[in-house]
Design an enzyme around this catalytic site. Structure first.
Site, short mmCIF file in Angstrom:
data_model
loop_
_atom_site.label_atom_id
_atom_site.label_comp_id
_atom_site.label_asym_id
_atom_site.label_seq_id
_atom_site.Cartn_x
_atom_site.Cartn_y
_atom_site.Cartn_z
N LYS A 148 -30.68 -10.25 7.86
CA LYS A 148 -31.52 -8.81 8.68
C LYS A 148 -31.95 -9.61 10.13
O LYS A 148 -31.69 -10.25 10.36
CB LYS A 148 -32.69 -8.88 7.94
CG LYS A 148 -32.74 -8.69 5.98
CD LYS A 148 -33.48 -8.65 5.52
CE LYS A 148 -33.12 -8.23 3.85
NZ LYS A 148 -32.74 -6.81 3.96
N ARG B 228 -28.83 -6.41 -6.43
CA ARG B 228 -27.65 -5.70 -7.76
C ARG B 228 -26.72 -6.63 -8.05
O ARG B 228 -26.70 -6.41 -9.32
CB ARG B 228 -27.33 -4.46 -6.60
CG ARG B 228 -26.27 -4.57 -5.44
CD ARG B 228 -25.29 -3.44 -5.14
NE ARG B 228 -26.48 -3.28 -4.09
CZ ARG B 228 -27.15 -2.04 -3.52
NH1 ARG B 228 -25.28 -1.41 -3.05
NH2 ARG B 228 -26.99 -2.26 -2.63
N1 BES Z 1 -34.43 -5.81 -0.23
C1 BES Z 1 -33.98 -5.57 0.38
C2 BES Z 1 -34.33 -4.23 0.35
C3 BES Z 1 -35.60 -3.69 0.67
C4 BES Z 1 -35.81 -3.25 2.42
C5 BES Z 1 -36.84 -3.68 -0.06
C6 BES Z 1 -37.05 -2.66 2.75
C7 BES Z 1 -38.08 -3.67 0.57
C8 BES Z 1 -38.56 -2.96 1.76
C9 BES Z 1 -32.51 -5.31 -0.15
O1 BES Z 1 -32.03 -6.55 -0.92
C10 BES Z 1 -31.38 -5.02 0.64
O2 BES Z 1 -31.38 -5.78 1.72
N2 BES Z 1 -30.73 -4.26 0.81
C11 BES Z 1 -29.61 -3.45 1.39
C12 BES Z 1 -28.48 -3.25 1.09
C13 BES Z 1 -27.59 -2.47 1.61
C14 BES Z 1 -27.26 -3.48 2.40
C15 BES Z 1 -26.37 -2.07 1.77
C16 BES Z 1 -30.63 -2.76 2.68
O3 BES Z 1 -31.41 -1.45 2.13
O4 BES Z 1 -30.35 -2.61 3.81
MN MN Z 2 -30.79 -7.75 0.76
#
Ligand code: BES
Ligand code: MN
Ligand code: ZN
Length: 502
Positions: A279, A353
């Site tokens: 990230k 997931r």
């Molecule tokens: N934990 C994150 C999602 C999240 C985003 C939680 C903002 C709380 C606040 C999750 O694991 C994630 O990183 N999701 C990705 C999925 C993507 C790679 C398909 C996302 O939403 O960017």
């Molecule tokens: Mn994630």
């Protein structure tokens, strides 16, 4: 184990003028000619002047505090708190008003307050909501501030309601106290930095919370997880030195029927760096709360036990840390989870997931007949619904409706999202049964469809709380930080099985 026995919430049938308290909180509806006995005289005319000048109009959460004089009223101070238009008044508004009033009281060093029930709603329903709201105000988001003289939460609230203060109202208020306290237990865990809450510690804390309500708790270590074949959970954990855990909690009352069995599954990523699909740095610190779903399941299990839910409930929390270590899974790796399905990991940041896939499978092995999972799963749900509304997915529609209604009552706003099978196209993999991401369009829906593959055709609901778990803006009724979302919904759901006919 942090408990809330320090906080008291009681009920009285006395008139507002008879209540001996530091601060008497009185709801004020918009445009109402407030006429409560000799309240105006008791405040030396202050209330009348404030209303006449428009200093208070009854707009939601606006607050006006004034001392009392003489002996006609026993309260030392009176607070009018804006309640909005009377015809729109709900128990959720009352819950938020109670929180706002108690936060304001705290800032004035008031530790004993009372709330006057107005508006004609069911005293038990409102009493519970007000008790919840009061407890929510006792949460300290600055747990690590060394100079925290500012934080002295109010200790007691009396719910003032006319007429019979019989069993049901007193019980409802106690229920609210407990549910509010359980919401705060979840918030405390969410607020904990990732470094002080690795999966091992998180699992212990979550297990203690559930056990304190009477649940049987088992914590599976990485070896047991491997024996069960949970390669999705192990895969996500591989980049971290901290080993994964699986918390298994059971509520099994002696007189419960063999079915239904409610299965609660909560995402427990103690920190989400994204893994190799790292990230950006900006805002990454917020990813300490990526275990909110798991914390909420644990706190709900405590409430379910203490409130004596009449059905069997199993809780499953997969806990791991998503880090980009030398042994981390790579984009393109294929994992075979415990259900036997193979997954191509296109993006290691779609880790929630993966671990939930194995956990949903395990909840089914434990006999769950109705599934609910809770997860901070996608940024896409925040784009779709913002910070106020939890994404509600699932099947069949009757099960989704039950959860939606319970959530509404519990003050966890949730809104249905579609899980049309056609979107599954996006999850096609060339090499494996399914890919873990489906591209940007409908990102929250494809995430839900991925989970659905592991629900085995059972009634299943998925709550995407990525937007609602953490408040980024302070509101009168909610400081910045963890919100405790879904705890009360999950707990209350365990009392609605007579309505699970669909
Ligand atoms: N934990 C994150 C999602 C999240 C985003 C939680 C903002 C709380 C606040 C999750 O694991 C994630 O990183 N999701 C990705 C999925 C993507 C790679 C398909 C996302 O939403 O960017
Ligand atoms: Mn994630
Ligand atoms: Zn995550």
């Amino acid at each position: 184990m942090q408990d809330a026995t320090d906080f008291r919430v009681t009920v009285t049938g006395a008139g507002p003028w008879q209540v001996d308290t530091e601060l008497l909180v009185i709801p004020l509806f918009e445009n109402e000619p407030l006429q409560i006995r000799d309240l105006n005289e008791a405040t030396g005319g202050e209330i009348g002047r404030a209303l006449a000048s428009g200093a208070v109009k009854g707009k939601p959460f606006e607050i006006f505090v004034t001392p009392t004089q003489g002996t006609a009223w026993r309260a030392r101070r009176v607070a009018l708190i804006g309640a909005g238009p009377e015809r729109e008044f709900t128990s959720d508004r009352a819950r938020k008003m109670a929180t706002a009033a108690a936060i304001a009281a705290r800032q004035q060093r008031v530790i004993r307050l009372a709330y006057v029930h107005r508006g004609g709603g069911d005293a038990a329903v409102f009493g519970q909501a007000v008790a919840e709201g009061f407890m929510l105000a006792t949460f300290n988001p600055g747990a690590y501030k060394t100079e925290d003289r500012d934080f002295v939460p109010a200790r007691s609230m009396e719910f003032v309601t006319e007429g019979a203060v019989d069993g049901p109202v007193a019980q409802a208020v106690e229920r609210g106290r407990l549910l509010g306290a359980c919401s705060n237990l979840s918030r405390t865990l969410c607020n904990e930095p990732g470094g002080s809450l690795p999966p091992r510690v998180f699992a212990e804390r979550a297990g203690e919370i559930a056990a304190s309500g009477g649940a049987q708790v088992e914590i599976l270590d990485d070896q047991r997880i491997a024996e069960l074949g949970m390669a999705l959970l192990l895969g996500v954990a591989r980049g971290s030195h901290e080993k994964p855990r699986l918390v298994v909690m059971r509520h099994e009352p002696n007189d419960a029927p063999p079915s239904p069995v409610l299965g609660l599954v909560g995402k427990g990523i103690t920190f989400d760096t994204g893994g190799i699909s790292l990230k950006p740095a900006d805002g990454m610190e917020q990813m300490k709360h990526d275990m909110t779903g798991g914390a909420s399941v644990a706190a709900a299990m405590r409430a379910i036990g203490l409130l004596g839910a009449p059905i069997r409930v199993v809780g499953v929390i997969p806990a791991a840390e998503n880090m980009p270590g030398g042994e981390a899974i790579r984009p393109g790796d294929v994992l075979r989870g415990a259900s036997g399905k193979t997954v191509e990991v296109i993006n290691t940041d779609a880790e929630g997931r993966l671990i939930l896939g194995d956990a949903l499978w395990y909840a089914r092995q434990l006999g769950a007949t109705h599934l609910v999972d809770v997860a901070t799963l996608t940024g896409a749900i925040v784009v779709a619904l913002g910070k106020l509304t939890t994404g509600l997915f699932g099947t069949p529609p009757g099960w989704v409706d039950v959860v939606r209604e319970v959530a509404e009552r519990a003050g966890d706003r949730a809104w249905p999202m579609p899980v049309f099978e056609e979107y599954k196209e996006q999850l096609k993999s060339e090499i494996a049964d399914i890919a873990n991401v489906g591209g940007r369009p409908a990102g929250a829906i494809t995430a839900a469809l991925f989970l659905k593959e592991f629900a085995g055709g059972l009634p299943w609901v998925h709550l995407d709380i990525a937007g609602t778990a953490w408040a980024e803006e302070a509101k009168p009724f909610m400081p910045k930080g963890p919100t405790g979302v879904a705890v009360r919904t999950l707990a209350e759901l365990a009392f609605t099985s007579d309505r699970w006919t669909f």
